[in-house]
Design a protein around this motif. Structure first.
Motif, PDB file in Angstrom:
ATOM      1  N   THR A 158      -7.175   4.104  13.123  1.00 22.29           N
ATOM      2  CA  THR A 158      -6.799   4.233  11.717  1.00 22.29           C
ATOM      3  C   THR A 158      -7.386   3.101  10.869  1.00 22.29           C
ATOM      4  O   THR A 158      -6.817   2.721   9.844  1.00 22.29           O
ATOM      5  CB  THR A 158      -5.267   4.271  11.544  1.00 22.29           C
ATOM      6  N   GLY A 160      -9.945   3.292   9.078  1.00 23.80           N
ATOM      7  CA  GLY A 160     -10.518   3.838   7.856  1.00 23.80           C
ATOM      8  C   GLY A 160     -12.022   3.731   7.796  1.00 23.80           C
ATOM      9  O   GLY A 160     -12.645   4.165   6.816  1.00 23.80           O
ATOM     10  N   ARG A 162     -15.927   4.593   8.642  1.00 27.39           N
ATOM     11  CA  ARG A 162     -16.679   5.814   8.915  1.00 27.39           C
ATOM     12  C   ARG A 162     -17.265   5.767  10.329  1.00 27.39           C
ATOM     13  O   ARG A 162     -17.689   4.712  10.811  1.00 27.39           O
ATOM     14  CB  ARG A 162     -17.804   5.964   7.907  1.00 27.39           C
ATOM     15  N   ASP A 179     -13.961   4.374   4.388  1.00 26.55           N
ATOM     16  CA  ASP A 179     -13.658   5.622   3.683  1.00 26.55           C
ATOM     17  C   ASP A 179     -12.190   5.727   3.282  1.00 26.55           C
ATOM     18  O   ASP A 179     -11.858   6.458   2.335  1.00 26.55           O
ATOM     19  CB  ASP A 179     -14.020   6.818   4.557  1.00 26.55           C
ATOM     20  N   TYR A 180     -11.302   5.013   3.998  1.00 27.92           N
ATOM     21  CA  TYR A 180      -9.861   5.101   3.730  1.00 27.92           C
ATOM     22  C   TYR A 180      -9.218   3.722   3.937  1.00 27.92           C
ATOM     23  O   TYR A 180      -9.710   2.924   4.745  1.00 27.92           O
ATOM     24  CB  TYR A 180      -9.189   6.092   4.681  1.00 27.92           C
ATOM     25  N   SER A 184      -4.037   4.357   6.931  1.00 26.11           N
ATOM     26  CA  SER A 184      -3.672   5.553   6.166  1.00 26.11           C
ATOM     27  C   SER A 184      -4.166   6.854   6.779  1.00 26.11           C
ATOM     28  O   SER A 184      -3.539   7.902   6.599  1.00 26.11           O
ATOM     29  CB  SER A 184      -4.219   5.451   4.735  1.00 26.11           C
ATOM     30  N   THR A 185      -5.284   6.797   7.517  1.00 32.59           N
ATOM     31  CA  THR A 185      -5.965   8.031   7.910  1.00 32.59           C
ATOM     32  C   THR A 185      -6.541   7.895   9.318  1.00 32.59           C
ATOM     33  O   THR A 185      -7.171   6.873   9.641  1.00 32.59           O
ATOM     34  CB  THR A 185      -7.106   8.354   6.928  1.00 32.59           C
ATOM     35  N   ALA A 284      -0.268   8.069  10.642  1.00 30.39           N
ATOM     36  CA  ALA A 284      -1.482   8.849  10.390  1.00 30.39           C
ATOM     37  C   ALA A 284      -1.748   9.873  11.487  1.00 30.39           C
ATOM     38  O   ALA A 284      -2.480  10.839  11.266  1.00 30.39           O
ATOM     39  CB  ALA A 284      -2.690   7.919  10.252  1.00 30.39           C
ATOM     40  N   THR A 305      -5.029  17.694   7.768  1.00 30.81           N
ATOM     41  CA  THR A 305      -5.850  16.550   7.364  1.00 30.81           C
ATOM     42  C   THR A 305      -6.587  15.966   8.564  1.00 30.81           C
ATOM     43  O   THR A 305      -7.777  15.642   8.480  1.00 30.81           O
ATOM     44  CB  THR A 305      -4.975  15.473   6.704  1.00 30.81           C
ATOM     45  N   ASN A 309     -10.741  15.892   9.060  1.00 30.50           N
ATOM     46  CA  ASN A 309     -11.484  14.634   9.207  1.00 30.50           C
ATOM     47  C   ASN A 309     -12.091  14.446  10.589  1.00 30.50           C
ATOM     48  O   ASN A 309     -12.874  13.509  10.799  1.00 30.50           O
ATOM     49  CB  ASN A 309     -10.569  13.446   8.910  1.00 30.50           C
TER      50      ASN A 309
END
Length: 378
Positions: A158, A160, A162, A179-180, A184-185, A284, A305, A309
């Motif tokens: 996580t 974020g 790339r 990217d994030y 969060s992602t 996440a 999501t 991704n």
């Protein structure tokens, strides 16, 4: 080649993990990332000994074991190793596999890397929620987003950052665009190798692979693990370049199973609070720990999501297991391409190893597990 074994767990627990290695090698009682090397490194030589035989009426039925094994073999399976309560119920090698052949783990390599992250935190090399830029990746200190990436973010995919491919070394991951925001992602990327770089800098001279051997492999009696050289800088790909024998991988699985069940009596490796971090999901991706897959529900919107991704990774990797009621909720898995699988189910006292060849990628976890668990005897 097929070897069917049944070894008692009681004696193993008395002398610790050393006898687990012995149990996985002998004593009969009747009837699993990034780029990987195309051929396995050198094989390991198994130990020899003869623990007393034993039988158990509990666990997978002979019919279920046979059905799971037949499915694995039909999908190109090379190893098949089922342990119940520490006893080897079946050990089989087909399609070119053998007991002393180190097997590709691919992304299941991350199971070792994630555990190493928890060990390093327990050893005080860093705090899990400490930004890696603070004392390790100082190149990121001036970047407003990278400077907030923590060790926990790297260990849970996580960060974020790339995903980057076709790199020559760990340092090549550092320029990856953000990217994030960190945490969060979920993005399945090169975070394990960025973590390796950060850890090696905190080790102050000791190589990550040597630290792994000293703190995890040697205490567990794992002697066969080899690293393919995937990077020009000579460092291993911590995302997917490990090879190990099925028996040694089972030792790792038994350590996980017994620790989760609060029954581990072998060498002290890390406190339980740090161990549990490895198998705790995150906001996440609730079904993903420190590079281990978990049977945890994921909200529909979040699942969409994650899929968007990560090339539908959630739907393909863990959702079929999450949706299968037959599989207990404490199921955890280290999983790699081409069917490299280490399954651990503490509530069923079960550890299973399965490896396949790099040429085939059609093995399905649920097809295998439902066969193995049908009629399970408690």
């Amino acid at each position: 080649m097929q070897i069917s074994r049944c070894v008692p767990v009681s004696r193993m627990m008395n002398v610790g993990v050393a006898l687990l290695g012995v149990a996985l090698v002998s004593a009969a009682c009747g009837s699993s990332g990034g780029p990987v090397a195309p051929t396995p490194p050198a094989t390991a030589t198994p130990a020899t000994a003869t623990p007393p035989a034993a039988t158990s009426a509990a666990g997978p039925t002979p019919e279920a074991i046979a059905a799971a094994k037949a499915y694995s073999t039909s999908m190109g399976g090379q190893t098949f190793l089922v342990l119940h309560r520490g006893r080897v119920l079946d050990e089989s090698y087909t399609n070119g596999g053998s007991a002393d052949r180190v097997q590709l783990l691919a992304s299941a390599t991350k199971g070792f890397t994630g555990m190493l992250g928890a060990i390093a935190a327990a050893d005080g090399l860093f705090d899990l929620d400490e930004p890696v830029a603070q004392r390790a990746i100082t190149e990121w200190r001036s970047d407003p987003m990278k400077s907030r990436i923590t060790y926990r973010h790297l260990l849970t995919m996580t960060s974020g950052l790339r995903e980057l491919n076709d790199l020559s070394g760990w340092l090549d991951y550092l320029p990856a665009p953000v990217d994030y925001p960190g945490g969060s992602t979920f993005v399945y990327s090169g975070d394990p190798n960025i973590f390796g770089l950060a850890l090696e800098r905190r080790l102050g001279g000791e190589a990550v692979v040597d630290y792994l051997a000293r703190r995890l492999l040697q205490p567990l009696g794992i002697t066969s693990l080899r690293w393919a050289t995937n990077f020009a800088d000579g460092r291993p790909n911590l995302s997917g370049s490990a090879y190990v024998t099925a028996r040694d991988w089972a030792k790792f699985g038994e350590f996980v199973r017994l620790t989760m069940a609060s029954r581990w009596t072998g060498p002290s490796i890390l406190p339980r609070a740090f161990f549990d971090q490895v198998f705790t999901g995150n906001p996440a991706h609730p079904a993903y720990g420190f590079y281990w897959w978990l049977k945890k529900p994921v909200p529909t919107a979040l699942a969409a999501t994650i899929d968007a991704n990560n090339k539908r990774q959630y739907s393909q990797q863990i959702k079929p297991i999450v949706d299968q009621a037959m599989i207990p909720n404490d199921f955890v898995m280290a999983k790699g391409a081409y069917g490299q699988q280490l399954y651990v189910i503490p509530s069923l006292e079960l550890t299973v190893v399965r490896n396949g060849p790099a040429q085939r990628n059609n093995f399905a976890d649920v097809e295998f597990l439902t066969r193995l668990l049908t009629g399970f005897r408690r």
